[in-house]
Design a protein around this motif. Structure first.
Motif, mmCIF file in Angstrom:
data_model
loop_
_atom_site.group_PDB
_atom_site.id
_atom_site.type_symbol
_atom_site.label_atom_id
_atom_site.label_comp_id
_atom_site.label_asym_id
_atom_site.label_seq_id
_atom_site.Cartn_x
_atom_site.Cartn_y
_atom_site.Cartn_z
ATOM 1 N N VAL A 1 0.878 -1.161 0.000
ATOM 2 C CA VAL A 1 0.000 0.000 0.000
ATOM 3 C C VAL A 1 0.910 1.204 0.000
ATOM 4 N N THR A 2 1.316 1.578 -1.184
ATOM 5 C CA THR A 2 2.304 2.640 -1.324
ATOM 6 C C THR A 2 1.602 3.975 -1.468
ATOM 7 N N GLN B 1 2.252 18.907 5.177
ATOM 8 C CA GLN B 1 3.610 19.451 5.072
ATOM 9 C C GLN B 1 4.550 18.419 4.469
ATOM 10 N N VAL B 2 5.247 18.811 3.428
ATOM 11 C CA VAL B 2 6.252 17.953 2.810
ATOM 12 C C VAL B 2 7.565 18.115 3.571
ATOM 13 N N THR C 1 2.833 9.148 2.490
ATOM 14 C CA THR C 1 3.618 9.497 1.311
ATOM 15 C C THR C 1 2.699 9.755 0.139
ATOM 16 N N LEU C 2 3.181 10.537 -0.801
ATOM 17 C CA LEU C 2 2.503 10.795 -2.067
ATOM 18 C C LEU C 2 3.536 10.678 -3.172
ATOM 19 N N GLN D 1 7.559 12.648 1.134
ATOM 20 C CA GLN D 1 7.354 12.207 2.508
ATOM 21 C C GLN D 1 6.673 13.337 3.265
ATOM 22 N N LEU D 2 5.532 13.027 3.900
ATOM 23 C CA LEU D 2 4.749 14.034 4.599
ATOM 24 C C LEU D 2 5.015 13.977 6.097
#
Length: 395
Positions: free
Chosen positions: A115-116, A247-248, A268-269, A262-263
């Motif tokens: 589950v990426t 926020q990244v 993650t997105l 990475q948040l």
């Protein structure tokens, strides 16, 4: 690391969960937990999750975290049911789905379908003027875009910003120029003064001989409240295009040529295109190798918007700048009842700063005490909670 056989009780409990999903986790010692899998978010790309029959040893090698199982209860007992979950990298197997009894008898694990990250076409970090302007431009071209903003809402600090002719042409192209210009005064003149009340120079902006003016482009300069500018731009985007409280904190390249974000909340997105508009301490700039720290310009600026019940203390079409020793200030009208002001003063980078709005007012007044041109009154006519203080930096 050990994996326990899923018991019938685990499967039956899973069938009662919303959507019939459970994550059978385990993984320290002999402990095993059954955890619900959240429902799919709208717009997340789903992929099939297929079973994978593996031994306990092999199971421990599959990332060592979660395994997914979905079941449904029938007249003939429990049966696995193919489901979908949010993922971009499913683990598949040539083995077919097996009856629940066989699942219970054997060391069977459903592979954790990685589950990426949720994948997005274009991501912009920062919902400031630059970030929202880029987002609106892309949206008008039909490009799906998502803006990530760490604040819980559009930012309000910064008071006002002066927009010159080129900026207004850009805002017209973005579809917000007309709605903004009708609320703000056209500024046509500049006055340069000393702090004691002497006018040093006065000129019309139309008299400037830059290439843009000599090319026949009419001067258009207006001050605009920063918050209203951001709001006008945001209204041009779909309601879900801006993700607040996001926020990244890190950016990584992937073998597929995408960017993995990475948040701060641990999620993650991924995206095909990443546009950094996240300020002087940009995480995106750091990822690109722009490691040079922001340069302190040597001075601090106070900014605010003064409210007046009567007439303004300067002509309604004029930008006035006032100069003193190590301090400069300025004012210009926004509307018939409001004027933007700023006070800049030289200061060491590590100089102490006031801790509250009352301290801001006190420090700002101390810089211009005894000055002409009603600068002190402008500070007093401003809500202390709206005054901003910033150390000026550039890259």
């Amino acid at each position: 690391m050990q994996f326990r056989k899923p018991r019938r009780a685990d499967l039956r409990a899973a069938a009662r969960l919303p959507g019939g999903c459970a994550g059978v986790t385990c993984v320290r010692g002999a402990e095993c937990l059954a955890t619900p899998v959240p429902a799919l978010s709208e717009g997340v790309r789903p992929v099939s999750v297929l079973s994978l029959h593996v031994s306990t040893v092999a199971a421990a090698r599959i990332w060592g975290e979660c395994v997914m199982v979905t079941v449904r209860e029938t007249a003939h007992g429990l049966r696995p049911q193919r489901r979908t979950i949010a993922s971009t990298d499913a683990v598949t197997s040539s083995r077919p789905w097996m009856p629940a009894r066989r699942l219970a008898r054997q060391h069977t694990v459903l592979a954790k379908a990685a589950v990426t990250a949720e994948h997005l076409p274009v991501v912009i970090t920062g919902a400031g003027i630059a970030g929202l302007s880029a987002a609106v431009a892309l949206h008008k071209c039909g490009v799906p875009v998502t803006v990530l903003e760490r604040a819980p809402a559009l930012r309000q600090e910064g008071s006002a910003v002066a927009l010159w002719s080129n900026a207004w042409r850009g805002l017209d192209a973005l579809g917000v120029g007309q709605q903004l210009r009708q609320d703000y005064k056209l500024l046509e003149r500049v006055e340069l003064c000393n702090h004691s009340g002497r006018l040093l120079k006065s000129f019309a902006l139309a008299d400037c001989t830059s290439s843009s003016y000599s090319g026949g482009i009419r001067n258009e300069t207006r001050g605009v409240l920063r918050a209203e500018l951001l709001q006008a731009l945001a209204q041009q985007l779909p309601t879900d295009a801006i993700q607040y409280n996001t926020q990244v904190v890190g950016v990584h390249d992937t073998p597929q040529g995408t960017a993995l974000l990475q948040l701060a909340d641990g999620n993650t997105l991924s995206c095909d295109v990443l546009i950094g508009a996240d300020g002087a301490n940009s995480v995106v700039a750091q990822h690109l190798g722009l490691q040079v720290p922001p340069n302190y310009a040597g001075y601090v600026a106070y900014r605010g918007v003064a409210e007046y019940s009567g007439s303004l203390p300067l002509p309604d079409n004029t930008i006035r700048q006032m100069w003193g020793a190590g301090v400069r200030a300025g004012m210009y009208p926004l509307s018939n009842t409001t004027a933007y002001w700023y006070i800049c003063f030289n200061a060491d980078e590590d100089a102490p700063r006031p801790s509250d709005p009352a301290g801001y007012v006190s420090e700002a007044l101390s810089c211009v005490r005894g000055w002409s041109w009603d600068v002190e009154q402008a500070v007093r006519n401003t809500d202390p909670g709206t005054i901003s203080r910033g150390s000026i930096r550039d890259r």
